[in-house]
Scaffold this active site. Structure first.
Site, PDB file in Angstrom:
ATOM      1  N   ASP A  46       0.835  -1.204   0.000  1.00 60.03           N
ATOM      2  CA  ASP A  46       0.000   0.000   0.000  1.00 60.03           C
ATOM      3  C   ASP A  46       0.871   1.256   0.000  1.00 60.03           C
ATOM      4  OD1 ASP A  46       0.828  -0.195   2.602  1.00 60.03           O
ATOM      5  OD2 ASP A  46      -1.151   0.009   3.507  1.00 60.03           O
ATOM      6  N   SER A  47       2.196   1.074  -0.044  1.00 59.69           N
ATOM      7  CA  SER A  47       3.107   2.189  -0.351  1.00 59.69           C
ATOM      8  C   SER A  47       2.745   2.771  -1.722  1.00 59.69           C
ATOM      9  CB  SER A  47       4.566   1.717  -0.342  1.00 59.69           C
ATOM     10  OG  SER A  47       4.713   0.564  -1.139  1.00 59.69           O
ATOM     11  N   ASP A  85      -1.085  -6.069   0.061  1.00 59.23           N
ATOM     12  CA  ASP A  85      -1.443  -5.450   1.338  1.00 59.23           C
ATOM     13  C   ASP A  85      -2.946  -5.286   1.457  1.00 59.23           C
ATOM     14  OD1 ASP A  85       0.667  -4.871   3.084  1.00 59.23           O
ATOM     15  OD2 ASP A  85       1.335  -3.179   1.853  1.00 59.23           O
ATOM     16  N   GLU A 117      -0.903  -5.437   8.739  1.00 62.84           N
ATOM     17  CA  GLU A 117      -0.015  -4.760   9.686  1.00 62.84           C
ATOM     18  C   GLU A 117      -0.555  -4.919  11.108  1.00 62.84           C
ATOM     19  OE1 GLU A 117       0.619  -0.663   8.670  1.00 62.84           O
ATOM     20  OE2 GLU A 117       1.341  -1.148   6.664  1.00 62.84           O
ATOM     21  N   GLU A 184       9.788  -3.990   9.896  1.00 61.19           N
ATOM     22  CA  GLU A 184      10.125  -2.681   9.316  1.00 61.19           C
ATOM     23  C   GLU A 184      10.693  -1.753  10.382  1.00 61.19           C
ATOM     24  OE1 GLU A 184       7.122  -0.849   6.857  1.00 61.19           O
ATOM     25  OE2 GLU A 184       8.294   0.984   6.644  1.00 61.19           O
TER      26      GLU A 184
HETATM   27  O1  KIV Z   1       3.599  -1.102   1.498  1.00 67.69           O
HETATM   28  C1  KIV Z   1       4.759  -1.503   1.404  1.00 67.69           C
HETATM   29  O2  KIV Z   1       5.481  -1.256   0.442  1.00 67.69           O
HETATM   30  C2  KIV Z   1       5.291  -2.289   2.517  1.00 67.69           C
HETATM   31  C3  KIV Z   1       6.759  -2.538   2.528  1.00 67.69           C
HETATM   32  C4  KIV Z   1       7.475  -1.334   2.965  1.00 67.69           C
HETATM   33  C5  KIV Z   1       7.106  -3.713   3.354  1.00 67.69           C
HETATM   34  O3  KIV Z   1       4.569  -2.673   3.380  1.00 67.69           O
END
Ligand code: KIV
Length: 287
Positions: A46-47, A85, A117, A184
């Site tokens: 979700d980045s 995610d 998460e 993380e």
């Molecule tokens: O959303 C993402 O890219 C992540 C990574 C930083 C592990 O959760």
């Protein structure tokens, strides 16, 4: 032909001390290039919110955003294990809502697994999802969806209490059925201790050298964007942002100075095309 990893093979990589290379991807070309380069696991993170959609945090990302991008990634990397995610507030909704949303990611998106998460508080959700056949990757340490609660992007697990909690969370996730855990922004010592105390792989980002694998964000690895900030835990292997900007600047310049297109780029009107065009336009009268 490359075969997508399976959960048993991923777990075996830990015992065989084969390191896992995970990378995020968000669309068809990033997925295709990652597969060609031999990435073990693709994370549709979700980045996406930060690096593709232009938000400040991951909080505004929706389930539909994740599904849409997962579909493109699956088409680009059909032989790679793909984890997506679950975005902010799409789990911890009670069993029914969590299961429905995770199932959409698998069924509509085509992902092989989901990532959530949080620590021991997610045990019930993880049991529910895994018993329904949905593999779950955990994510502890810095959890960006809780950035407002945590108060910023800072290294986690520095005090004894925090470290103990993180260790307990990792064990709880394993017990609940998670197949791997992202760590993380955690001190190297703590991440190494966690890695030794559980039987499932840890995949670190800003968590040092003792994890069973590493994950980076595609745009960080490539410096793909404008003004990408340096982060201590990232190594950039290319500067794609600068390359793209220079290429586009050159294009704009050449259009304005008439250096592009050149003769080799144009379609001259030869006799055959004259005939085709006049047939289309005048029904053959122009022959
Ligand atoms: O959303 C993402 O890219 C992540 C990574 C930083 C592990 O959760």
């Amino acid at each position: 032909m490359k075969q997508a990893l399976t959960l048993p093979r991923l777990k075996a990589m830990k015992s065989q001390k084969k390191l896992i290379a995970m990378l995020t991807a968000y669309d068809h070309p990033s997925a295709m290039l990652s597969e060609e380069a031999g990435v073990d696991v693709i994370l549709v993170g979700d980045s996406l919110g930060n690096v593709v959609l232009g938000y400040d945090t991951t909080v505004p990302v929706t389930l539909d955003d994740m599904i849409y991008h997962t579909r493109a990634v699956v088409r680009g990397a059909p032989h790679t294990f793909i984890v997506t995610d679950m975005p902010f507030a799409t789990y911890r909704l009670g069993p029914e809502g969590t299961l429905r949303n995770a199932a959409r990611i698998m069924r509509e998106g085509g992902a092989h697994a989901v990532k959530l998460e949080g620590g021991s508080e997610l045990s019930e959700e993880i049991r529910l999802l895994t018993s329904a056949g949905i593999p779950v990757m955990g994510h502890i340490g810095l959890t960006p969806q809780s950035v407002y609660q945590i108060g910023g992007y800072k290294v986690q697990g520095k005090s004894n209490e925090e470290a103990e909690k993180l260790l307990q969370d990792a064990k709880a996730l394993e017990q609940a059925g998670a197949f791997a855990i992202v760590l993380e922004l955690v001190t190297e010592e703590l991440a190494t201790a966690v890695t030794h105390s559980i039987g499932i792989p840890t995949i670190g980002i800003g968590a040092g050298r003792g994890c069973d694998g590493q994950v980076l964000v595609y745009h960080d690895l490539l410096r793909y964007g404008s003004g990408i900030r340096d982060k201590k835990f990232v190594r950039s292997y290319a500067n794609v942002g600068d390359t793209i900007r220079s290429a586009i600047t050159a294009y704009v310049d050449e259009v304005k100075t008439k250096a592009f297109p050149e003769e080799k780029h144009v379609f001259p009107l030869d006799n055959i095309s004259v005939q085709n065009i006049s047939t289309k336009l005048y029904g053959g009268e122009g022959k």
